[in-house]
Design a protein around this motif. Structure first.
Motif, PDB file in Angstrom:
ATOM      1  N   VAL A  65      60.898  44.784  14.141  1.00  0.00           N
ATOM      2  CA  VAL A  65      60.709  44.359  15.535  1.00  0.00           C
ATOM      3  C   VAL A  65      61.947  43.620  15.998  1.00  0.00           C
ATOM      4  CG1 VAL A  65      59.338  42.990  17.138  1.00  0.00           C
ATOM      5  CG2 VAL A  65      58.209  44.186  15.259  1.00  0.00           C
ATOM      6  N   ARG A  66      62.517  44.063  17.116  1.00  0.00           N
ATOM      7  CA  ARG A  66      63.677  43.376  17.704  1.00  0.00           C
ATOM      8  C   ARG A  66      63.169  42.576  18.905  1.00  0.00           C
ATOM      9  NH1 ARG A  66      68.537  47.266  18.771  1.00  0.00           N
ATOM     10  NH2 ARG A  66      69.732  45.347  18.474  1.00  0.00           N
ATOM     11  N   LEU A 107      61.533  40.903  11.251  1.00  0.00           N
ATOM     12  CA  LEU A 107      61.586  40.360  12.609  1.00  0.00           C
ATOM     13  C   LEU A 107      63.033  40.017  12.926  1.00  0.00           C
ATOM     14  CD1 LEU A 107      60.402  39.327  15.219  1.00  0.00           C
ATOM     15  CD2 LEU A 107      59.639  37.264  14.011  1.00  0.00           C
ATOM     16  N   SER A 108      63.695  40.932  13.619  1.00  0.00           N
ATOM     17  CA  SER A 108      65.114  40.768  13.925  1.00  0.00           C
ATOM     18  C   SER A 108      65.285  39.998  15.234  1.00  0.00           C
ATOM     19  CB  SER A 108      65.801  42.130  14.040  1.00  0.00           C
ATOM     20  OG  SER A 108      67.148  41.962  14.427  1.00  0.00           O
ATOM     21  N   LEU A 109      66.164  39.010  15.200  1.00  0.00           N
ATOM     22  CA  LEU A 109      66.440  38.179  16.368  1.00  0.00           C
ATOM     23  C   LEU A 109      67.805  38.506  16.960  1.00  0.00           C
ATOM     24  CD1 LEU A 109      65.117  34.968  14.640  1.00  0.00           C
ATOM     25  CD2 LEU A 109      63.887  36.344  16.295  1.00  0.00           C
ATOM     26  N   ASP A 110      68.349  39.672  16.606  1.00  0.00           N
ATOM     27  CA  ASP A 110      69.721  39.993  16.993  1.00  0.00           C
ATOM     28  C   ASP A 110      69.901  40.252  18.483  1.00  0.00           C
ATOM     29  OD1 ASP A 110      68.313  42.400  16.849  1.00  0.00           O
ATOM     30  OD2 ASP A 110      70.006  43.547  16.072  1.00  0.00           O
ATOM     31  N   LYS A 111      68.786  40.470  19.204  1.00  0.00           N
ATOM     32  CA  LYS A 111      68.911  40.674  20.658  1.00  0.00           C
ATOM     33  C   LYS A 111      68.796  39.369  21.443  1.00  0.00           C
ATOM     34  CE  LYS A 111      67.146  44.494  22.434  1.00  0.00           C
ATOM     35  NZ  LYS A 111      66.182  45.570  22.795  1.00  0.00           N
ATOM     36  N   MET A 112      68.465  38.286  20.765  1.00  0.00           N
ATOM     37  CA  MET A 112      68.316  36.991  21.440  1.00  0.00           C
ATOM     38  C   MET A 112      69.654  36.267  21.366  1.00  0.00           C
ATOM     39  SD  MET A 112      64.473  35.984  20.102  1.00  0.00           S
ATOM     40  CE  MET A 112      64.361  34.508  21.115  1.00  0.00           C
ATOM     41  N   ARG A 113      70.502  36.454  22.399  1.00  0.00           N
ATOM     42  CA  ARG A 113      71.918  36.072  22.314  1.00  0.00           C
ATOM     43  C   ARG A 113      72.358  35.074  23.386  1.00  0.00           C
ATOM     44  NH1 ARG A 113      74.343  40.506  19.491  1.00  0.00           N
ATOM     45  NH2 ARG A 113      76.377  39.503  19.646  1.00  0.00           N
ATOM     46  N   GLU A 114      71.433  34.500  24.137  1.00  0.00           N
ATOM     47  CA  GLU A 114      71.836  33.663  25.271  1.00  0.00           C
ATOM     48  C   GLU A 114      72.455  32.343  24.802  1.00  0.00           C
ATOM     49  OE1 GLU A 114      68.597  33.130  27.956  1.00  0.00           O
ATOM     50  OE2 GLU A 114      68.338  35.268  28.319  1.00  0.00           O
ATOM     51  N   ILE A 115      73.475  31.898  25.568  1.00  0.00           N
ATOM     52  CA  ILE A 115      74.179  30.647  25.280  1.00  0.00           C
ATOM     53  C   ILE A 115      74.381  29.911  26.601  1.00  0.00           C
ATOM     54  CG2 ILE A 115      76.309  29.584  24.407  1.00  0.00           C
ATOM     55  CD1 ILE A 115      76.775  32.201  22.829  1.00  0.00           C
ATOM     56  N   GLY A 135      70.229  34.708  17.813  1.00  0.00           N
ATOM     57  CA  GLY A 135      71.030  35.890  17.525  1.00  0.00           C
ATOM     58  C   GLY A 135      72.481  35.777  17.932  1.00  0.00           C
ATOM     59  N   ALA A 136      72.838  34.738  18.687  1.00  0.00           N
ATOM     60  CA  ALA A 136      74.229  34.568  19.103  1.00  0.00           C
ATOM     61  C   ALA A 136      75.122  34.353  17.892  1.00  0.00           C
ATOM     62  CB  ALA A 136      74.339  33.381  20.058  1.00  0.00           C
ATOM     63  N   PHE A 137      76.296  34.963  17.914  1.00  0.00           N
ATOM     64  CA  PHE A 137      77.233  34.782  16.808  1.00  0.00           C
ATOM     65  C   PHE A 137      77.863  33.397  16.875  1.00  0.00           C
ATOM     66  CE2 PHE A 137      78.341  39.596  16.399  1.00  0.00           C
ATOM     67  CZ  PHE A 137      77.105  39.816  15.822  1.00  0.00           C
ATOM     68  N   ASN A 138      78.212  32.886  15.713  1.00  0.00           N
ATOM     69  CA  ASN A 138      78.952  31.621  15.635  1.00  0.00           C
ATOM     70  C   ASN A 138      80.200  31.683  16.515  1.00  0.00           C
ATOM     71  OD1 ASN A 138      81.181  29.896  14.409  1.00  0.00           O
ATOM     72  ND2 ASN A 138      79.462  29.169  13.181  1.00  0.00           N
ATOM     73  N   ALA A 139      80.925  32.795  16.466  1.00  0.00           N
ATOM     74  CA  ALA A 139      82.146  32.941  17.253  1.00  0.00           C
ATOM     75  C   ALA A 139      81.859  32.905  18.759  1.00  0.00           C
ATOM     76  CB  ALA A 139      82.857  34.245  16.889  1.00  0.00           C
TER      77      ALA A 139
END
Length: 461
Positions: free
Chosen positions: A47-48, A91-99, A113-117
């Motif tokens: 699930v994404r 349970l993938s959180l890779d689409k949750m990217r808001e900053i 899901g946001a990258f450290n970079a």
């Protein structure tokens, strides 16, 4: 099978059409992290999720069916902590990217899901900086960093992930979403539950939003690179530098890792050196140059064969890049068994020299890189996947490195987490009473053991 079909049906009817993946080929991308666990299972679904509410829905469905959930960020983990489980849900959180950045309070509100970079880049637009700095910062997620309490190259001066987590939203095993902490630098009301979830490796809940502390942008560093003909001289230099100051970076590479990086970058590193240090000072004004001069003097007094100082940003970054790519460079030499042991700084030399002896005794290449300034090493055991005898020797060596570190008063993991790879060593390391306390907390928050079973805590039912 009917049970699995019921779970999939419940997920697909409750979530957006593109959120649930059941195609085996498509699910393959979510079965492993970078540890490449050979025992990774086949989930009933991936699930994404895109929101806290969707995470709650997944948790409630899984809780009702009593099937496991493996929370997953970017899949960059190195301990098997996000390996899939047979008939469970990834349970993938890779689409949750808001900053979102608040420059007044110097805080960031970030989805997991946001990258450290990406967090670093968003902070930099406001002249701010998020210091936790894993070598994988370009492709590791904030959620994963929090799950393992990641550190990185700057932690000798700036600390690790937990030092920057002020609050979070976390979904519990009963589907409730609770808010812990918040955008306050000082808050001691109640137990420090925010800190409990940092480093919990997806075993206590699913983090869906975090509040991070930011600091003013780092000043341009001065870099010293030193090569040593003997390992003991390199580790003694580390101790002398640590006694004299707190640099912003103090990294170590041994001969196998130096040569792997040189094969990759061809930047003229001394292939005969037994040890290499990359040290930086980011003190303001003339202080950085003064610190660097002392560092250079310390390295030379510890028999460095070569010592190079630079203030050029591109040259500095080239040496930092050399250290960052050490793991993928060594990985090109064969399959890896990767460790993450740390010791009190005065024992660093004993650890590095002890690993060298284990490598020779077991006839297994062990490349060692380290966040030397805080005693956290990453021994990389290099394997030929076709050589079964070597793999047996490597497994023995892996355990001997663990035993060596703990015998020196160290830990089985400094920042990568226990996951599945190191779970057998957790109970002996913690001891009976502390392990019992861990189990009680786990059982209180996750009584049916649906969150990441088999990771960290073995034998729970």
């Amino acid at each position: 099978m009917n049970h699995d079909m019921d779970v999939v049906s419940s997920l697909t009817s409750a979530l957006p059409a593109d959120a649930v993946i059941t195609d085996p080929d498509s699910m393959d991308a979510y079965r492993w992290d970078r540890a490449n666990d050979p025992d990774a299972g086949v989930p009933v679904a991936v699930v994404r999720a895109t929101s806290t509410e969707e995470v709650q829905t997944v948790v409630r469905i899984a809780a009702e069916a009593k099937i496991p959930i493996v929370p997953r960020g970017a899949g960059s983990g190195l301990s098997g902590g996000s390996s899939a489980i047979d008939d469970g849900i990834v349970l993938s959180l890779d689409k949750m990217r808001e900053i979102s950045i608040d420059p007044i309070t110097r805080m960031a509100t970030v989805q997991p899901g946001a990258f450290n970079a990406e967090v670093k880049a968003a902070a930099a637009e406001h002249g701010l900086w998020y210091p936790p700095d894993p070598s994988s910062f370009e492709f590791c997620s904030i959620g994963g960093n929090i799950a393992t309490n990641a550190g990185g190259l700057c932690c000798v001066k700036y600390g690790v992930t937990t030092d920057y987590v002020l609050g979070m939203t976390v979904v519990l095993a009963d589907g409730r979403a609770v808010k812990l902490g918040g955008p306050r630098l000082k808050d001691v009301a109640g137990l420090p539950l925010t800190k409990l979830f940092v480093g919990s490796e997806g075993t206590l809940g699913v983090i869906t939003e975090v509040t991070l502390r930011l600091i003013p942008a780092q000043l341009p560093p001065t870099t010293v690179v030193a090569m040593f003909p003997k390992l003991a001289d390199a580790t003694n230099a580390v101790l002398d530098i640590a006694k004299a100051m707190r640099p912003s970076m103090l990294e170590f590479m041994d001969k196998p890792s130096i040569n792997a990086v040189e094969d990759e970058l061809k930047m003229g590193l001394d292939r005969e050196a037994e040890g290499m240090l990359v040290i930086q000072s980011d003190e303001p004004g003339e202080h950085a140059g003064a610190q660097a001069a002392i560092i250079e003097e310390i390295c030379n007094s510890n028999a460095a064969s070569e010592c190079y100082l630079t203030t050029d940003p591109e040259e500095s970054e080239a040496f930092v890049t050399a250290r960052r790519i050490a793991i993928p460079a060594v990985e090109k030499k064969g399959a890896l068994l990767l460790e993450d042991v740390g010791v009190p700084l005065p024992k660093l030399g004993d650890l590095v020299l002890g690993i060298e002896k284990i490598s020779a005794d077991r006839d297994v290449t062990i490349a060692v890189i380290a966040h030397a300034g805080d005693g956290n090493t990453h021994p990389l055991l290099v394997l030929d996947p076709k050589d079964e005898e070597q793999q047996k020797r490597a497994q023995i060596a892996y355990g001997e490195v663990m035993d060596l570190a703990t015998g020196l008063g160290g830990t089985i993991t400094g920042e990568h987490g226990v996951g599945r790879l190191k779970a057998p060593w957790l109970a002996p390391y913690l001891g009976e009473d502390v392990m019992d306390l861990n189990h009680k907390i786990k059982q209180a928050l996750d009584p049916d053991n649906i969150f990441n079973p088999g990771s960290v805590y073995t034998g729970l039912v």
